[in-house]
Design an enzyme around this catalytic site. Structure first.
Site, PDB file in Angstrom:
ATOM      1  N   SER A  86     -44.818   6.439  40.788  1.00 50.21           N
ATOM      2  CA  SER A  86     -45.836   4.663  40.989  1.00 50.21           C
ATOM      3  C   SER A  86     -46.477   4.499  39.876  1.00 50.21           C
ATOM      4  O   SER A  86     -47.697   3.284  39.926  1.00 50.21           O
ATOM      5  CB  SER A  86     -45.567   4.125  41.849  1.00 50.21           C
ATOM      6  OG  SER A  86     -46.457   5.036  43.138  1.00 50.21           O
ATOM      7  N   LYS A 121     -49.809  24.922  45.592  1.00 53.05           N
ATOM      8  CA  LYS A 121     -49.487  25.315  44.319  1.00 53.05           C
ATOM      9  C   LYS A 121     -49.434  26.781  44.063  1.00 53.05           C
ATOM     10  O   LYS A 121     -48.269  26.706  43.143  1.00 53.05           O
ATOM     11  CB  LYS A 121     -50.637  24.879  42.796  1.00 53.05           C
ATOM     12  CG  LYS A 121     -50.680  23.015  43.352  1.00 53.05           C
ATOM     13  CD  LYS A 121     -49.573  22.565  42.763  1.00 53.05           C
ATOM     14  CE  LYS A 121     -49.476  20.319  42.338  1.00 53.05           C
ATOM     15  NZ  LYS A 121     -48.241  19.797  42.639  1.00 53.05           N
ATOM     16  N   TYR A 168     -54.741  22.809  48.314  1.00 52.25           N
ATOM     17  CA  TYR A 168     -54.069  22.052  47.144  1.00 52.25           C
ATOM     18  C   TYR A 168     -54.108  23.426  46.603  1.00 52.25           C
ATOM     19  O   TYR A 168     -52.648  23.690  46.185  1.00 52.25           O
ATOM     20  CB  TYR A 168     -55.155  21.591  46.967  1.00 52.25           C
ATOM     21  CG  TYR A 168     -54.638  20.682  45.752  1.00 52.25           C
ATOM     22  CD1 TYR A 168     -53.573  19.826  45.656  1.00 52.25           C
ATOM     23  CD2 TYR A 168     -55.124  21.476  44.141  1.00 52.25           C
ATOM     24  CE1 TYR A 168     -52.834  19.147  44.117  1.00 52.25           C
ATOM     25  CE2 TYR A 168     -53.969  20.930  43.149  1.00 52.25           C
ATOM     26  CZ  TYR A 168     -53.230  19.612  43.042  1.00 52.25           C
ATOM     27  OH  TYR A 168     -52.640  19.698  41.641  1.00 52.25           O
ATOM     28  N   LYS A 170     -43.744   3.319  48.240  1.00 52.03           N
ATOM     29  CA  LYS A 170     -43.813   1.358  48.678  1.00 52.03           C
ATOM     30  C   LYS A 170     -43.365   0.911  47.022  1.00 52.03           C
ATOM     31  O   LYS A 170     -44.693   0.863  46.527  1.00 52.03           O
ATOM     32  CB  LYS A 170     -44.794   0.848  49.352  1.00 52.03           C
ATOM     33  CG  LYS A 170     -44.270   1.063  50.748  1.00 52.03           C
ATOM     34  CD  LYS A 170     -45.465   0.287  51.637  1.00 52.03           C
ATOM     35  CE  LYS A 170     -45.457   1.046  53.446  1.00 52.03           C
ATOM     36  NZ  LYS A 170     -46.472   0.104  54.646  1.00 52.03           N
ATOM     37  N   SER A 227     -46.361  22.106  38.935  1.00 45.21           N
ATOM     38  CA  SER A 227     -47.756  22.869  39.785  1.00 45.21           C
ATOM     39  C   SER A 227     -48.735  23.091  38.934  1.00 45.21           C
ATOM     40  O   SER A 227     -49.647  21.094  38.921  1.00 45.21           O
ATOM     41  CB  SER A 227     -47.239  24.374  39.381  1.00 45.21           C
ATOM     42  OG  SER A 227     -48.330  25.144  39.413  1.00 45.21           O
TER      43      SER A 227
END
Length: 273
Positions: free
Chosen positions: A15, A151, A147, A39, A133
């Protein structure tokens, strides 16, 4: 079912940002493209792209989305696992619940989607799973440990899985962007148990440093081009860096002595010692 003669690409997190540009790039390359978001109603997809609602944190949603694409188009040739979330904070500042939430999207989301498409790809004797990645999948980054851990997990998962499915005509590949001009920093999850002793370091490293890097980063279209390359190369590499910074960091990680690399990380993040 209306089977298509064109190859079909399913792109998660399409999106905005890298995902949206990737969906656009696949459409330009002649693919039938399904882009997903949690959504998508009210959003205008790029030309040649069909949007589909998908929550990668849900087993049922992942299974249903893959089934719907196969039902509508008759095949899936490429899955791009792009959906993910960023996170900020020292490790002590992130609760276990927050860690689980980030892993549920960044790691288990990839696993859900991959497990959903693999039986179909094996049956058709071909397919590519391209996992997004990061250059942080092979390097450390203080105040982003959760985070970074997701990865690193995707790196190990992808390389191991690639060996398992290669004999069935399926490849699992990695694309490693560096700083990219997206809303990564503003959308990143902030620490839910912040501690005053880390506040200033976190501000300098993440709020200022990461934000500055993103502002000067690559256009998402640069990453999208590399993703399409990985999906279409006749003899693909396991890993693809996206952009000049990612290429330099990857080379440095391989060639620079560990102590020197460690010192450079501290210098870049304005850390003492």
């Amino acid at each position: 079912m209306v089977a298509t003669t064109r190859p079909v690409a399913l792109v998660t997190g399409a999106s905005s940002g890298i995902g949206k540009e990737t969906a656009r790039a696949f459409a330009t390359a002649g693919f039938e493209v399904i882009g997903t978001g949690r959504k998508t109603s009210g959003l205008t997809p790029p030309a040649g792209v069909t949007y589909l609602d998908l929550d990668v944190a849900s087993d049922e949603s992942a299974t249903a989305a893959v089934a719907e694409v196969i039902d509508r188009f008759g095949r899936i040739d490429v899955l791009v696992n792009n959906a993910g979330m960023g996170s900020a904070g020292a490790v002590e500042e992130n609760s276990l619940a927050q860690a689980q939430s980030i892993f549920n999207i960044n790691v288990f989301g990839v696993i859900r989607m991959t497990k959903a498409v693999l039986p179909h790809m094996r049956a058709q004797g071909s397919g590519r799973v391209v996992n997004i990645s990061s250059i942080l999948g092979i390097t450390p980054q203080p105040f982003m440990a959760l985070y970074v851990a997701t990865k690193h997990a995707i790196e190990g998962y992808s390389e191991s899985l690639d060996h398992e499915v290669r004999e069935y005509g399926v490849r699992v590949l990695l694309v490693q962007p560096a700083f990219t001009k997206t809303g990564f920093d503003t959308n990143a999850t902030q620490p839910d148990t912040p501690l005053p002793l880390y506040a200033e370091r976190r501000r300098r490293v993440f709020d200022e440093g990461i934000a500055a890097g993103i502002e000067k980063g690559d256009d998402p279209a640069v990453v999208a081009k590399v993703i399409v390359e990985a999906a279409t190369d006749k003899k693909p590499n396991l890993r693809y860096t996206a952009g000049p910074v990612a290429s330099r960091v990857s080379k440095a990680r391989r060639l620079v002595p560990a102590r020197v690399f460690d010192q450079q990380i501290r210098k870049l993040n304005q850390l003492p010692g």
